[in-house]
Design a protein around this motif. Structure first.
Motif, short mmCIF file in Angstrom:
data_model
loop_
_atom_site.label_atom_id
_atom_site.label_comp_id
_atom_site.label_asym_id
_atom_site.label_seq_id
_atom_site.Cartn_x
_atom_site.Cartn_y
_atom_site.Cartn_z
N LEU A 156 70.16 32.96 30.07
CA LEU A 156 68.79 33.44 30.21
C LEU A 156 67.87 32.83 29.15
N TYR A 160 64.37 30.10 29.56
CA TYR A 160 63.03 30.09 28.96
C TYR A 160 62.80 28.81 28.17
N THR A 329 54.67 37.80 46.37
CA THR A 329 55.93 38.32 45.85
C THR A 329 56.55 39.34 46.81
N VAL A 333 60.31 41.21 46.96
CA VAL A 333 60.55 42.65 47.09
C VAL A 333 61.55 42.89 48.23
N ASN B 41 64.25 44.41 31.79
CA ASN B 41 63.09 43.51 31.91
C ASN B 41 62.17 43.92 33.07
N LEU B 99 65.12 42.00 39.05
CA LEU B 99 64.29 41.09 39.85
C LEU B 99 63.41 41.86 40.82
N ASP B 103 59.23 41.74 40.86
CA ASP B 103 58.43 41.33 42.01
C ASP B 103 57.57 42.48 42.51
N TYR B 106 54.47 42.86 40.37
CA TYR B 106 53.44 41.86 40.66
C TYR B 106 52.77 42.14 42.01
N ASP B 223 56.92 39.59 30.62
CA ASP B 223 58.14 39.09 31.23
C ASP B 223 59.00 38.41 30.17
N GLY B 224 60.22 38.85 30.03
CA GLY B 224 61.12 38.27 29.04
C GLY B 224 61.43 39.24 27.91
N TRP B 227 64.69 41.22 28.06
CA TRP B 227 65.93 40.51 27.68
C TRP B 227 66.07 40.50 26.17
N VAL B 274 58.16 30.44 23.21
CA VAL B 274 59.54 30.74 23.60
C VAL B 274 60.48 30.78 22.41
#
Lengths: 363, 332
Positions: A156, A160, A329, A333, B41, B99, B103, B106, B223-224, B227, B274
């Motif tokens: 992960l 990034y 998106t 979903v 996340n 995930l 989504d 958003y 986002d991120g 984690w 990052v």
């Protein structure tokens, strides 16, 4: 003839029918949840679904775009299956696609002005993409094997890093003449693109590569001794080790194989689809590949149809913001809800079997 | 930089790290009990969006924070149901949910993008805020930052100084033994996962209604972070105080990168953005490498004196995860 009839009958046992029914049940549950979400958002659910269907299969262009999205999904999902078989969670697929695309772009930038034949440049660029993906996967693999860093966090974090690297290249060393922009690097000349079908964005070459990858992974996992040992490693690391399988080496090989396939996906996006490096070159296909892997419960034979379905959802929802003012998106979903329900319904089925004493345990 | 500016800056670090601290402690509690909630996340994004939407529509901050906690609890309940009752892989269920929630945030947050919403106000504590240095540092914050301070202490006390805390550690380490002594392992795992999830959910509104007020969709900059939270839990060895220290360290580094920006002109902004992620990998490497077999072999070849010193450093950094983390428990 009688023999064949018996085989067909055995194939469709009662249990199998129940399984198919449960999978359809999961799909229905996912649709119900998504419909509730659409209603909550004040959107007309039926026209949203109709838009997705129309966008995906309503025209030749639409369907060819589905196939364009199918290729990287096939590559990512079949790669993911190799690592899943070894019991590894290669969340880093996304970054492996990106770094593959970066190396492909780098090689093409080096060779585009030389006298080499375009075909050779493209082949080298595709190989470079595979090497790039494998390198990025090797990083996560080495961190896991020798550093004790769980592959989820290693992969992960590297996702990034790869995304940032792309942005830096696009706005820094590889920026367009003048000023760098989100539209990506300077496009490569037409002769360096994988040939597409006239009028469409679809390249039969990349389609062939995607299908080939699925077949190779299927044979590798289901029909070879290597695949059997890999799955043994995944099922029980310790048992496999005691049986003489060099487990950590197998894990690293699985990472490399998955990375190479993911890197090839990145290379295809550069050479056949975008003809340059763009900021979101992976389009989230890596994460989607993982979702497909979970949905099909790691059975290689199902990669192709489910990846096609997911690609259709992605392409179908592209028009949603324009036509219905909905965020695209929505496809994510629906995909997420589907995978969630399939995973939960399978859990419920096994729980029922355990309770009824029909089957001992099962993971 | 003069004294007062530095002090305000550091107080700011405590405030901006508060959501990470709260979420990390919540996740630590769940993992202590044996359940990894990998959905952090997505949960933070969804609760940040949901809370913001509710606060904008109703004008009530309280409703926003309550909804944030509920969202976190519901997602965590799904993780617990999937992994404990249905015995699916915790990683699989958590990853799908992360995930899905992202989504969904958003998708549902689209109409609220860029809206102007309410923001939690700062409330200095009377008298205490006049104390030199400490007053500015600790007693001039909004109510959720105070909550984060209290939570660190309460969580530590709960885990290490109470009988239920002892049981919590037991069900994460040796559930069979705890079960034999009468602990209802799976019920407790459900409870801690849901409570921990509610804390993770609070981190959302702590961003969208306070630290990073507003909702800007994919560019909200959230986002991120989830984690990072999961990595901080490992860095903090599932100890609330050490976990909070990790959260503040992360906040401090982020603040430094902003403050030092003028003198870091040569470094592209993408690299700074990052930087937490390679840092996360390196940190995990440091705290885990002591467990690796090849390190032992190298250590064995070192001369006696330096071997002891290196081994000591490695041991002080090393973390060992709860033995039954991610392992389902079968009462019969």
């Amino acid at each position: 003839m009688a023999d064949l009839a018996a085989r067909v009958r055995d194939h469709f046992t009662r249990e199998r029918w129940i399984n198919i029914g449960l999978q359809i049940g999961a799909l229905v549950l996912a649709l119900v949840l998504t419909t509730v979400i659409l209603v909550a958002a004040g959107a007309p659910p039926l026209s949203a679904y109709w838009q997705i269907i129309k966008g995906a299969v309503g025209s030749v262009t639409g369907f060819s775009n589905v196939l364009v999205a199918w290729v990287p999904l096939l590559l990512a999902a079949s790669g993911v299956l190799v690592t899943f078989a070894a019991g590894l969670w290669n969340i880093g697929v996304e970054g492996q696609i990106v770094f593959g695309a970066v190396l492909t772009t780098w090689v093409m930038r080096l060779m585009q002005d030389t006298a080499m034949s375009p075909a050779l440049v493209i082949i080298i660029a595709l190989i470079a993409g595979m090497v790039g993906g494998a390198l990025w996967a090797a990083l996560a693999g080495v961190l896991k094997t020798f550093g004790g860093v769980n592959e989820i966090f290693g992969g992960l974090g590297l996702n990034y890093v790869a995304a940032a690297l792309t942005l830096w290249l696009i706005f820094g060393p590889w920026k367009r003449p003048g000023i760098g922009s989100m539209s990506g690097t300077e496009p490569f000349p037409d002769k360096l693109a994988l040939p597409t079908i006239a009028g469409l964005r679809l390249s039969p070459w990349s389609l062939g590569l995607g299908i080939l990858a699925v077949i190779i992974v299927y044979i590798l996992l289901e029909r070879t001794y290597f695949g059997l040992k890999l799955k043994a490693t995944g099922a029980s690391n310790r048992a496999a080790f005691l049986l003489g399988v060099p487990t950590w080496q197998y894990g690293l090989v699985a990472f490399l194989a998955c990375g190479a396939l993911a890197g090839l996906a990145g290379a295809v996006q550069v050479t056949a689809v975008y003809h340059r490096l763009i900021p979101s070159i992976s389009s989230g296909y890596g994460y989607l590949g993982l979702m497909i892997g979970m949905l099909i419960a790691y059975r290689a034979a199902w990669v192709a149809p489910i990846a096609l379905f997911f690609a259709a959802l992605n392409i179908g929802s592209i028009q949603l913001p324009i036509v219905l003012k909905l965020d695209s998106t929505l496809s994510g979903v629906l995909q997420g809800a589907l995978v969630l329900f399939v995973v939960l319904v399978e859990g419920a089925r096994q729980r029922y079997l355990r309770r009824a004493g029909l089957k001992p345990g099962g993971a | 930089m003069d004294g007062p500016t530095l002090l305000v800056g550091l107080a700011g670090v405590l405030a901006t790290s508060a959501p990470i601290a709260v979420a990390s402690i919540g996740e630590s509690l769940a993992e202590r009990s044996g359940v990894i909630n990998l959905s952090v996340n997505g949960t933070i994004l969804l609760s940040a969006m949901g809370s913001f939407a509710v606060a904008v529509t109703t004008g009530s901050l309280v409703l926003g924070f309550i909804l944030g906690a509920i969202i976190g609890a519901v997602v965590a309940l799904l993780v617990a149901f999937g992994s404990i009752t249905l015995r699916r892989s915790q990683v699989a269920v958590g990853f799908v949910l992360t995930l899905f929630c992202r989504d969904l945030s958003y998708f549902l947050g689209n109409p609220f993008m860029g809206d102007k919403g309410p923001r939690l106000a700062e409330h200095g504590i009377p008298l205490l805020q006049r104390i030199p240095i400490l007053g500015t540092l600790i007693f001039k914050h909004d109510v959720m930052t105070y909550f984060s301070f209290v939570l660190i202490i309460v969580a530590w006390w709960w885990v290490y100084r109470t009988r239920p805390g002892l049981t919590l550690r037991a069900i994460g380490e040796r559930p069979e033994a705890a079960f034999a002594r009468g602990a209802r392992v799976n019920l407790l795992r459900y409870t801690y996962t849901v409570v921990g999830g509610a804390l993770v959910g609070l981190a959302g509104p702590m961003y969208s209604l306070s630290v990073k007020a507003g909702w800007k969709g994919t560019i909200s900059g959230l986002d991120g972070l989830g984690w990072i939270v999961l990595a901080i839990v490992i860095f903090g060895a599932w100890n609330p105080v050490r976990v909070a220290f990790g959260a503040y360290l992360f906040g401090l580094l982020q603040w430094l990168s902003v403050v030092l920006q003028p003198s870091l002109q040569g470094i592209p902004s993408q690299v700074l953005q990052v930087a937490p992620f390679p840092l996360m990998i390196l940190t995990l490497l440091f705290v885990n490498v002591g467990n690796a077999e090849w390190v032992d072999r190298i250590l064995a070849s070192l001369p006696e004196a330096s071997r002891k010193r290196v081994a000591k450093i490695l041991r002080s950094l090393r973390v060992v995860q709860p033995r039954s983390l991610g392992v389902p428990f079968e009462p019969d």
